[in-house]
Design a protein around this motif. Structure first.
Motif, PDB file in Angstrom:
ATOM      1  N   THR A  72       0.754  -1.183  -0.041  1.00 18.66           N
ATOM      2  CA  THR A  72      -0.089   0.128  -0.010  1.00 18.66           C
ATOM      3  C   THR A  72       0.712   1.182  -0.039  1.00 18.66           C
ATOM      4  OG1 THR A  72      -1.786  -1.283   1.232  1.00 18.66           O
ATOM      5  CG2 THR A  72      -1.744   1.134   1.344  1.00 18.66           C
ATOM      6  N   GLN A  73       0.478   2.122  -0.809  1.00 16.37           N
ATOM      7  CA  GLN A  73       1.202   3.361  -0.705  1.00 16.37           C
ATOM      8  C   GLN A  73       0.410   4.508  -0.132  1.00 16.37           C
ATOM      9  OE1 GLN A  73       3.711   4.847  -3.949  1.00 16.37           O
ATOM     10  NE2 GLN A  73       4.207   2.890  -4.748  1.00 16.37           N
ATOM     11  N   THR A  74       0.961   5.321   0.699  1.00 14.21           N
ATOM     12  CA  THR A  74       0.052   6.356   1.278  1.00 14.21           C
ATOM     13  C   THR A  74       1.147   7.535   1.110  1.00 14.21           C
ATOM     14  OG1 THR A  74      -0.854   4.962   2.806  1.00 14.21           O
ATOM     15  CG2 THR A  74      -0.754   7.368   3.411  1.00 14.21           C
ATOM     16  N   LYS A  75       0.285   8.688   0.885  1.00 18.64           N
ATOM     17  CA  LYS A  75       1.000   9.996   0.593  1.00 18.64           C
ATOM     18  C   LYS A  75       0.195  10.925   1.470  1.00 18.64           C
ATOM     19  CE  LYS A  75       3.728   8.526  -2.695  1.00 18.64           C
ATOM     20  NZ  LYS A  75       5.070   8.415  -2.370  1.00 18.64           N
ATOM     21  N   LYS A  76       0.766  11.734   2.438  1.00 22.06           N
ATOM     22  CA  LYS A  76       0.061  12.505   3.492  1.00 22.06           C
ATOM     23  C   LYS A  76       0.409  13.945   2.867  1.00 22.06           C
ATOM     24  CE  LYS A  76      -0.544  13.784   8.238  1.00 22.06           C
ATOM     25  NZ  LYS A  76      -0.273  13.724   9.599  1.00 22.06           N
ATOM     26  N   VAL A  77      -0.616  14.722   2.680  1.00 16.89           N
ATOM     27  CA  VAL A  77      -0.271  16.069   2.366  1.00 16.89           C
ATOM     28  C   VAL A  77      -1.064  16.937   3.261  1.00 16.89           C
ATOM     29  CG1 VAL A  77      -0.955  17.805   0.536  1.00 16.89           C
ATOM     30  CG2 VAL A  77      -0.576  15.394  -0.043  1.00 16.89           C
ATOM     31  N   PRO A  78      -0.158  17.637   4.330  1.00 15.69           N
ATOM     32  CA  PRO A  78      -0.578  18.497   5.282  1.00 15.69           C
ATOM     33  C   PRO A  78      -1.355  19.854   4.754  1.00 15.69           C
ATOM     34  CG  PRO A  78       1.591  18.022   5.770  1.00 15.69           C
ATOM     35  CD  PRO A  78       1.297  17.422   4.172  1.00 15.69           C
ATOM     36  N   LYS A  79      -2.188  20.336   5.303  1.00 13.80           N
ATOM     37  CA  LYS A  79      -2.766  21.783   5.053  1.00 13.80           C
ATOM     38  C   LYS A  79      -3.297  21.405   3.396  1.00 13.80           C
ATOM     39  CE  LYS A  79      -0.308  24.583   8.105  1.00 13.80           C
ATOM     40  NZ  LYS A  79       0.814  25.445   8.152  1.00 13.80           N
ATOM     41  N   ASP A 105      -4.211   4.887 -23.033  1.00  8.23           N
ATOM     42  CA  ASP A 105      -4.141   4.136 -21.751  1.00  8.23           C
ATOM     43  C   ASP A 105      -4.746   4.816 -20.438  1.00  8.23           C
ATOM     44  OD1 ASP A 105      -2.888   1.927 -23.389  1.00  8.23           O
ATOM     45  OD2 ASP A 105      -1.083   3.394 -23.352  1.00  8.23           O
ATOM     46  N   PHE A 106      -5.339   3.645 -19.906  1.00 11.85           N
ATOM     47  CA  PHE A 106      -6.053   4.337 -18.571  1.00 11.85           C
ATOM     48  C   PHE A 106      -6.051   3.508 -17.403  1.00 11.85           C
ATOM     49  CE2 PHE A 106      -9.465   1.999 -20.876  1.00 11.85           C
ATOM     50  CZ  PHE A 106      -9.856   1.363 -19.955  1.00 11.85           C
ATOM     51  N   ILE A 107      -5.993   3.984 -16.271  1.00 15.76           N
ATOM     52  CA  ILE A 107      -6.315   3.303 -14.864  1.00 15.76           C
ATOM     53  C   ILE A 107      -7.478   3.808 -14.384  1.00 15.76           C
ATOM     54  CG2 ILE A 107      -5.292   2.726 -12.489  1.00 15.76           C
ATOM     55  CD1 ILE A 107      -2.340   3.387 -13.881  1.00 15.76           C
ATOM     56  N   PRO A 108      -8.516   2.845 -13.705  1.00 18.94           N
ATOM     57  CA  PRO A 108      -9.807   3.357 -13.151  1.00 18.94           C
ATOM     58  C   PRO A 108      -9.433   4.407 -11.860  1.00 18.94           C
ATOM     59  CG  PRO A 108      -9.562   1.174 -12.983  1.00 18.94           C
ATOM     60  CD  PRO A 108      -8.375   1.754 -13.641  1.00 18.94           C
ATOM     61  N   VAL A 109     -10.187   5.377 -11.730  1.00 22.66           N
ATOM     62  CA  VAL A 109      -9.878   6.406 -10.843  1.00 22.66           C
ATOM     63  C   VAL A 109     -10.179   5.650  -9.257  1.00 22.66           C
ATOM     64  CG1 VAL A 109     -10.203   8.493 -11.938  1.00 22.66           C
ATOM     65  CG2 VAL A 109     -11.964   7.372 -10.849  1.00 22.66           C
ATOM     66  N   ASP A 110     -10.949   4.601  -9.051  1.00 28.57           N
ATOM     67  CA  ASP A 110     -11.395   3.931  -8.002  1.00 28.57           C
ATOM     68  C   ASP A 110     -10.204   3.078  -7.155  1.00 28.57           C
ATOM     69  OD1 ASP A 110     -11.279   1.669  -9.480  1.00 28.57           O
ATOM     70  OD2 ASP A 110     -13.534   0.945  -8.970  1.00 28.57           O
ATOM     71  N   VAL A 111      -9.130   3.276  -8.053  1.00 31.70           N
ATOM     72  CA  VAL A 111      -7.810   2.453  -7.303  1.00 31.70           C
ATOM     73  C   VAL A 111      -7.248   3.511  -6.088  1.00 31.70           C
ATOM     74  CG1 VAL A 111      -7.101   1.517  -9.440  1.00 31.70           C
ATOM     75  CG2 VAL A 111      -5.980   4.034  -8.794  1.00 31.70           C
ATOM     76  N   LEU A 112      -7.784   4.943  -6.154  1.00 39.86           N
ATOM     77  CA  LEU A 112      -7.358   5.878  -5.056  1.00 39.86           C
ATOM     78  C   LEU A 112      -8.535   5.893  -4.151  1.00 39.86           C
ATOM     79  CD1 LEU A 112      -5.266   8.062  -4.263  1.00 39.86           C
ATOM     80  CD2 LEU A 112      -6.283   9.578  -5.611  1.00 39.86           C
ATOM     81  N   THR A 113      -8.073   6.072  -2.853  1.00 44.12           N
ATOM     82  CA  THR A 113      -8.755   6.444  -1.664  1.00 44.12           C
ATOM     83  C   THR A 113      -8.054   7.626  -1.099  1.00 44.12           C
ATOM     84  OG1 THR A 113      -9.196   4.048  -1.253  1.00 44.12           O
ATOM     85  CG2 THR A 113      -9.805   5.573   0.709  1.00 44.12           C
ATOM     86  N   ILE A 114      -9.021   8.648  -0.514  1.00 45.96           N
ATOM     87  CA  ILE A 114      -8.791   9.957  -0.086  1.00 45.96           C
ATOM     88  C   ILE A 114      -9.276   9.848   1.304  1.00 45.96           C
ATOM     89  CG2 ILE A 114      -8.811  12.402  -0.384  1.00 45.96           C
ATOM     90  CD1 ILE A 114      -8.868  11.965  -3.297  1.00 45.96           C
ATOM     91  N   LYS A 115      -8.484   9.993   2.276  1.00 48.29           N
ATOM     92  CA  LYS A 115      -8.802  10.017   3.787  1.00 48.29           C
ATOM     93  C   LYS A 115      -8.555  11.461   4.365  1.00 48.29           C
ATOM     94  CE  LYS A 115      -7.596   5.016   4.166  1.00 48.29           C
ATOM     95  NZ  LYS A 115      -6.903   4.279   5.118  1.00 48.29           N
ATOM     96  N   ILE A 158      -3.259   4.319  -2.167  1.00 49.95           N
ATOM     97  CA  ILE A 158      -3.803   3.270  -3.328  1.00 49.95           C
ATOM     98  C   ILE A 158      -3.045   2.010  -2.765  1.00 49.95           C
ATOM     99  CG2 ILE A 158      -2.993   2.209  -5.454  1.00 49.95           C
ATOM    100  CD1 ILE A 158      -2.258   5.072  -6.493  1.00 49.95           C
ATOM    101  N   PRO A 159      -4.250   1.359  -2.229  1.00 49.77           N
ATOM    102  CA  PRO A 159      -4.103  -0.037  -1.399  1.00 49.77           C
ATOM    103  C   PRO A 159      -3.423  -1.128  -2.046  1.00 49.77           C
ATOM    104  CG  PRO A 159      -6.406   0.550  -1.810  1.00 49.77           C
ATOM    105  CD  PRO A 159      -5.591   1.560  -2.613  1.00 49.77           C
ATOM    106  N   GLN A 160      -2.549  -2.031  -1.695  1.00 47.16           N
ATOM    107  CA  GLN A 160      -2.047  -3.018  -2.215  1.00 47.16           C
ATOM    108  C   GLN A 160      -2.881  -3.946  -2.994  1.00 47.16           C
ATOM    109  OE1 GLN A 160      -2.262  -6.670  -0.867  1.00 47.16           O
ATOM    110  NE2 GLN A 160      -0.753  -7.214  -2.777  1.00 47.16           N
ATOM    111  N   ALA A 161      -4.007  -3.970  -2.642  1.00 48.20           N
ATOM    112  CA  ALA A 161      -5.099  -4.777  -3.432  1.00 48.20           C
ATOM    113  C   ALA A 161      -5.445  -4.149  -4.881  1.00 48.20           C
ATOM    114  CB  ALA A 161      -6.392  -4.949  -2.761  1.00 48.20           C
ATOM    115  N   LYS A 162      -5.303  -2.837  -5.009  1.00 51.56           N
ATOM    116  CA  LYS A 162      -5.294  -2.084  -6.129  1.00 51.56           C
ATOM    117  C   LYS A 162      -3.946  -2.215  -7.132  1.00 51.56           C
ATOM    118  CE  LYS A 162      -9.651  -1.092  -5.968  1.00 51.56           C
ATOM    119  NZ  LYS A 162     -10.495  -1.488  -7.083  1.00 51.56           N
TER     120      LYS A 162
END
Length: 187
Positions: A72-79, A105-115, A158-162
């Motif tokens: 799983t890759q996580t990118k934290k963006v303060p502010k 070419d494309f990747i569906p946007v539902d691979v990304l979760t915003i928290k 982007i979770p590992q499952a995606k």
């Protein structure tokens, strides 16, 4: 006699006029206060402030090794968002298209979760919700309290499952892009 009545009347009028003038001058000279009306004119405001990192920034996910695809890759963006609102509000998020695209070419946007992130520099209240990205407006924060320069930190995940699925595996190398839009709406 007529002349003395006229002189007496004129003298009396002069005394009354002089007394009124002196009284008026004394009243003006003795005034020690004044009253001014002050108006405060309010308008309803809701604004995503220019200092918001999400305004024009880029979040990068890099898949360079097998380990990247298998984690799983996580990118934290303060502010990420800074909101000023005179009323309670919601924050919505949506993708501007159905896919991250690179030419045809494309990747569906539902691979990304915003928290939404609690703690850190976040000062925005309300009920946070994790959002799997789509082209529909979805509530990221519900019922945030009014306030000035309220900060919301975000995590893009982007979770590992995606990342280890055919949503990402097997796609041609390159940079796939899509815009994400945040909207603050007064309640």
């Amino acid at each position: 006699m007529k002349k003395s009545i006229i002189i007496t009347a004129l003298a009396f009028a002069a005394i009354v006029f002089t007394t009124n003038q002196a009284t008026a001058q004394n009243a003006t000279a003795q005034r020690t206060s004044a009253t001014t009306q002050v108006n405060i004119n309010l308008s309803d405001v809701i604004s995503i402030d220019p200092g918001s990192v999400a305004d024009g920034s880029t979040v990068e996910f890099n898949y360079n090794t097998a380990a990247d695809y298998n984690s799983t890759q996580t990118k934290k963006v303060p502010k990420s968002l800074i909101v000023t609102s005179t009323k309670s509000f919601d924050v919505n998020v949506k993708a501007n298209g159905a896919n991250f695209e690179k030419g045809s070419d494309f990747i569906p946007v539902d691979v990304l979760t915003i928290k939404p992130v609690t703690g850190g520099t976040t000062t925005m209240t309300g009920t946070p919700s994790n959002v799997v990205l789509s082209t529909s407006d979805q509530k990221l924060i519900s019922g945030a309290d009014l306030g000035s320069s309220l900060v919301l930190d975000l995590e893009y995940v982007i979770p590992q499952a995606k990342s280890s699925s055919s949503d990402i595996l097997g796609k041609p190398a390159g940079t796939y892009t899509q815009k994400v839009t945040y909207t603050a709406t007064a309640l």
